[in-house]
Structures are given as C-alpha cells and as structure tokens.
Design a protein around this motif. Sequence first.
Motif, PDB file in Angstrom:
ATOM      1  N   ASN A 300      47.999  35.099  53.243  1.00 30.56           N
ATOM      2  CA  ASN A 300      47.935  33.728  53.740  1.00 30.56           C
ATOM      3  C   ASN A 300      46.494  33.227  53.765  1.00 30.56           C
ATOM      4  OD1 ASN A 300      48.746  31.300  54.874  1.00 30.56           O
ATOM      5  ND2 ASN A 300      48.546  32.051  56.979  1.00 30.56           N
ATOM      6  N   PRO A 301      45.977  32.740  52.641  1.00 27.48           N
ATOM      7  CA  PRO A 301      46.684  32.589  51.370  1.00 27.48           C
ATOM      8  C   PRO A 301      46.609  33.872  50.530  1.00 27.48           C
ATOM      9  CG  PRO A 301      44.485  31.721  51.162  1.00 27.48           C
ATOM     10  CD  PRO A 301      44.620  32.186  52.591  1.00 27.48           C
ATOM     11  N   LEU A 325      53.583  33.116  40.931  1.00 24.70           N
ATOM     12  CA  LEU A 325      53.108  31.898  41.593  1.00 24.70           C
ATOM     13  C   LEU A 325      53.428  30.660  40.754  1.00 24.70           C
ATOM     14  CD1 LEU A 325      49.586  33.257  42.654  1.00 24.70           C
ATOM     15  CD2 LEU A 325      51.531  32.878  44.191  1.00 24.70           C
ATOM     16  N   PRO A 326      54.693  30.492  40.378  1.00 22.30           N
ATOM     17  CA  PRO A 326      55.024  29.410  39.438  1.00 22.30           C
ATOM     18  C   PRO A 326      54.792  28.015  39.996  1.00 22.30           C
ATOM     19  CG  PRO A 326      57.023  30.374  40.354  1.00 22.30           C
ATOM     20  CD  PRO A 326      55.892  31.248  40.797  1.00 22.30           C
ATOM     21  N   ASP A 327      54.905  27.852  41.318  1.00 24.22           N
ATOM     22  CA  ASP A 327      54.797  26.515  41.903  1.00 24.22           C
ATOM     23  C   ASP A 327      53.591  26.338  42.816  1.00 24.22           C
ATOM     24  OD1 ASP A 327      57.281  25.740  40.696  1.00 24.22           O
ATOM     25  OD2 ASP A 327      58.318  26.876  42.264  1.00 24.22           O
ATOM     26  N   ALA A 328      52.867  27.410  43.095  1.00 29.88           N
ATOM     27  CA  ALA A 328      51.749  27.326  44.043  1.00 29.88           C
ATOM     28  C   ALA A 328      50.532  26.671  43.395  1.00 29.88           C
ATOM     29  CB  ALA A 328      51.378  28.722  44.532  1.00 29.88           C
ATOM     30  N   PRO A 329      49.841  25.792  44.133  1.00 34.34           N
ATOM     31  CA  PRO A 329      48.565  25.278  43.634  1.00 34.34           C
ATOM     32  C   PRO A 329      47.512  26.387  43.668  1.00 34.34           C
ATOM     33  CG  PRO A 329      48.987  24.455  45.841  1.00 34.34           C
ATOM     34  CD  PRO A 329      50.215  25.211  45.435  1.00 34.34           C
ATOM     35  N   VAL A 330      46.997  26.758  42.518  1.00 32.61           N
ATOM     36  CA  VAL A 330      46.073  27.881  42.417  1.00 32.61           C
ATOM     37  C   VAL A 330      44.651  27.371  42.193  1.00 32.61           C
ATOM     38  CG1 VAL A 330      45.445  29.965  41.125  1.00 32.61           C
ATOM     39  CG2 VAL A 330      47.861  29.396  41.493  1.00 32.61           C
ATOM     40  N   LYS A 350      44.866  26.956  30.123  1.00 38.63           N
ATOM     41  CA  LYS A 350      45.117  25.521  30.273  1.00 38.63           C
ATOM     42  C   LYS A 350      46.415  25.272  31.034  1.00 38.63           C
ATOM     43  CE  LYS A 350      45.870  23.320  26.438  1.00 38.63           C
ATOM     44  NZ  LYS A 350      45.593  22.677  25.135  1.00 38.63           N
ATOM     45  N   GLY A 351      46.340  24.454  32.082  1.00 36.33           N
ATOM     46  CA  GLY A 351      47.538  24.052  32.814  1.00 36.33           C
ATOM     47  C   GLY A 351      47.985  25.013  33.902  1.00 36.33           C
ATOM     48  N   LEU A 352      47.294  26.128  34.109  1.00 36.25           N
ATOM     49  CA  LEU A 352      47.735  27.123  35.090  1.00 36.25           C
ATOM     50  C   LEU A 352      47.217  26.846  36.501  1.00 36.25           C
ATOM     51  CD1 LEU A 352      47.369  30.531  33.195  1.00 36.25           C
ATOM     52  CD2 LEU A 352      49.472  29.320  33.768  1.00 36.25           C
ATOM     53  N   PHE A 353      46.107  26.116  36.616  1.00 31.77           N
ATOM     54  CA  PHE A 353      45.432  25.975  37.906  1.00 31.77           C
ATOM     55  C   PHE A 353      45.400  24.534  38.378  1.00 31.77           C
ATOM     56  CE2 PHE A 353      42.921  29.308  35.510  1.00 31.77           C
ATOM     57  CZ  PHE A 353      43.692  30.355  35.982  1.00 31.77           C
ATOM     58  N   ARG A 354      45.257  24.363  39.706  1.00 35.90           N
ATOM     59  CA  ARG A 354      45.036  23.037  40.261  1.00 35.90           C
ATOM     60  C   ARG A 354      43.577  22.628  40.057  1.00 35.90           C
ATOM     61  NH1 ARG A 354      47.602  20.351  44.434  1.00 35.90           N
ATOM     62  NH2 ARG A 354      49.454  21.177  43.396  1.00 35.90           N
ATOM     63  N   GLU A 403      46.286  23.648  51.534  1.00 35.68           N
ATOM     64  CA  GLU A 403      47.388  23.154  50.703  1.00 35.68           C
ATOM     65  C   GLU A 403      48.472  24.200  50.459  1.00 35.68           C
ATOM     66  OE1 GLU A 403      45.383  21.846  47.172  1.00 35.68           O
ATOM     67  OE2 GLU A 403      45.214  23.868  46.346  1.00 35.68           O
ATOM     68  N   ASN A 404      48.443  25.296  51.245  1.00 36.24           N
ATOM     69  CA  ASN A 404      49.434  26.365  51.092  1.00 36.24           C
ATOM     70  C   ASN A 404      49.447  26.897  49.661  1.00 36.24           C
ATOM     71  OD1 ASN A 404      51.375  28.097  52.139  1.00 36.24           O
ATOM     72  ND2 ASN A 404      53.075  26.769  51.541  1.00 36.24           N
ATOM     73  N   GLY A 405      48.249  27.150  49.161  1.00 34.74           N
ATOM     74  CA  GLY A 405      48.103  27.593  47.775  1.00 34.74           C
ATOM     75  C   GLY A 405      47.660  29.035  47.667  1.00 34.74           C
ATOM     76  N   ALA A 406      47.021  29.371  46.556  1.00 41.15           N
ATOM     77  CA  ALA A 406      46.560  30.728  46.288  1.00 41.15           C
ATOM     78  C   ALA A 406      45.195  30.668  45.625  1.00 41.15           C
ATOM     79  CB  ALA A 406      47.552  31.467  45.398  1.00 41.15           C
ATOM     80  N   VAL A 407      44.484  31.802  45.677  1.00 43.44           N
ATOM     81  CA  VAL A 407      43.161  31.922  45.052  1.00 43.44           C
ATOM     82  C   VAL A 407      43.220  33.030  44.010  1.00 43.44           C
ATOM     83  CG1 VAL A 407      40.713  32.428  45.410  1.00 43.44           C
ATOM     84  CG2 VAL A 407      42.001  31.168  47.156  1.00 43.44           C
TER      85      VAL A 407
END
Length: 429
Positions: A300-301, A325-330, A350-354, A403-407
């Motif tokens: 968390n996170p 982590l298909p839906d998490a903002p990374v 490309k396209g994997l991260f926020r 944002e309840n995301g991941a690093v």
Amino acid sequence: MTYETALKKIHSLLTFGSRPGLDRMREFLRRLGDPQNRLKYIHVAGTNGKGSTCAVLSAILTAAGYKTGLFISPYITDFRERIQINNRMISKKALTEAVEATFPVLEELRAEGIVITEFEYVNALQFYWHAKEKCDVVVLETGMGGLLDCTNVIEPPLCAVITAIGLDHTAILGDTIAKIAAQKCGIVKSGSAVVTAPQEPEAMEVIEATAREKGAALLKSANLPIKIKEMTLAGSRFTLEGEEYFLRLAGRHQIENAANALTALFYLRNKGLLSFNTEHVRRGLAAAVNPARLELFGENPPVLLDGAHNPNGIAALERALEDFLPDAPVTCVMGMLADKDVDGSIELLKGLFRRVYTVPIQNPRALGAEALAEKFRRVYDDVTAFPTPQAALEKALMTAKAENGAVLICGSLYLAGEIRPEILGVIHN
C-alpha cells in the motif's frame, strides 16, 4: 589485510581485458593449482533469466542437502552476493583471505605483462573458494556470452543451461540473434547435455546444430508439462506431474526460468548424477530469491523493483504489468545506461504508465535524467526528470498513495542496487 583493502584491490583491476581469449585465465588458474578442475558444475548462459534460473537451481540443490556453490553477476547491493555457498554470501573474512592468497599470483602475472581483468579475477576467486570449501556442485553463471567468457575454462559440466536469448551486448557478441546464440552455445561441450528455454527460431536453430555437432543431449524446457494455477505479485502456484508447487519469484517469465532449471535437474536425476525428491523441489522453489527481478516491497502502495534493461527483459516486465496491475495507475521511476537499447525499450513501454520520472544513475555509462526524459516525452505527456533516484522515489510514493496506484522502478540493475536500500528503509520505517 582488511576487507575494505581486499575490495579496493579487486576494484582496482581493469574492467575489460586487453586481448580476447581464455589463455590469461587458464594460466592464472594453473598457478593457483587449477581449482576449477576439482568441482562439478551446472553452467548457465543466456541473455535474460540467468540469475533467476541460477537462484532456483541453487535453492533446490541446497534443499536436497548438497553443498552448493553459486557464482552470479552482477551484484545488487553487496559485492559478496556474487560468490555464495548454500545461498549465503561469502563472509568478509573468507573473501579477504582468498584475496590475500591469490592476489600475489595476479601481481606475478602483471609483472610478466599478463593483465587479469576484474571479472576474470572475481571468477578465479570463486573457483578458489568453492574448491577450498569442497562444494558438491557449483551453479556457474556466465558473465557475457559463453564461448570466450572466462567461466568457460571448466571441463564438461554436468549440464549446460541456456536461458532466453535476445539482443544485448551486440557490439561484443554480434548484431543478430543467431550470432549471439553461437556465443552463448560456447558452453555446450561434448560428453555433457544442454537444456534450453523457449527461443526465437534463429536461436533454437543454433542450439540444435551445436548439440548435434557436440554430440550433447538436448532437452527443451517447453516440454515440461507445467500448468499454472495462480499468479500474483507474491509468487506463482503451478502443478507438475500431479504435485503443486509455489514459486516465490513473480511473473510468467519466472515460471519459464523455473521450468528450465527443473528440466536440467530432472535430467541429471534420471542420469543418476543427482538425487533429490519432491519435497526438496517444493522447498527450493518456495525459497528461491533473486533481488530486483520483479521484487515486491509493501502493498500500500505496491512498489516493484525490476532490473529489466534490454528488449527481452522489458517485454517480460510488460507482460507482468498486464497480468498483475492491468488497471492501476503506475508511476515509473526509470534510469538507463546509454549503451543499452533505450529507444527500443521506451517503445515497448508505451502506454503502460500514468507518468514517468527519469533519474540519473551513479555509473559513467549512464544516460542523463533529462536526456532520458526527452526520449520518453515522445510517447508520454507526463514526464519529469529528477536530480536523484531518492527524490523521484519519494514523489512517486506520495503520488501512488494519493491515487491508489503503484510504483515501478526499472531500467538498470545499477539503479536497482542504488535505490534498493532506500526502498527497504522507506517500507520498513
């Protein structure tokens, strides 16, 4: 001699040799009494997955009661990670004593105009120590290539293992998959066997041809009937021949690496060269660790550390993110060496991260944070260059929590080594 002095002596040596070939290494070892000839080996080469494959091999052999040597490179945070017995690093005292015993021989050679590089010397150290400690078997990872890699001075191993082959170190190993595969296959020897992970067709053709030429038995890990039951960031569960196992290493690619290791071990057991049972396999798979390979810190996170630094490694990382982590903002914290395929890696990401935070690495080959940021801005809108990895990590953690995301921290094992203690400090405090 102190441990610090021993390390300084090791790191004072040239990184690269003045001439190709194994003659220098063979002469050095001859003067040390040829310790490499007193050991048995499983020799591992490939582009990606070597470290994880070695970790699984070592963990299972150790669980089975073998005194198991391990030689890997590079290390992440402690130089002594490179030389282990039963998954424990060589002690500072033992390393210092090994340097005291062997460095004078290196200096004799240098006086004769024979230059021993740092990697050659560290490899000689592990031969010396593993032989002195009378290891039953040594899991031996090549550094670069195979044919001319200084680990390739051994007699035919119990088995050669080839992990996934891709484009890396192309200036040295060749600019095609086939050329690189030919170098990796240099560890295949007559009177031994070779096990291979799934490969590109060009690589598999070279492996098959080499096995035929050497008269070496060829086994393909893709034939192992593994059925995946569950995959999480904490590890994977799979069944094999009616038994269920838990693999601590996360990711579909790690199951492939484990399959490669298991194929080699089962072959050696069938040949009567090793003895182990299902419980040994179960304990080994659950115990195997390989820092900075999709390594999870906290939840968390979620904070992931991965050393992926070439197209094959980046592709495996991409699949893992899609799985877990298909839906998490990374938020991605990224640093890379300039001599890697930076543009190719960015295209895969490309396209994997926020957003992407680029950072410098303490290495002379590093690409600057701003230069890397400019490249990322071709495919991402939200890109920031940071002065240090620590500053980027702090901001990424704050953002991910909000944002309840991941690093994800990735791009280089050098970055992983630099930032891993920082992550441990943040997560455990």
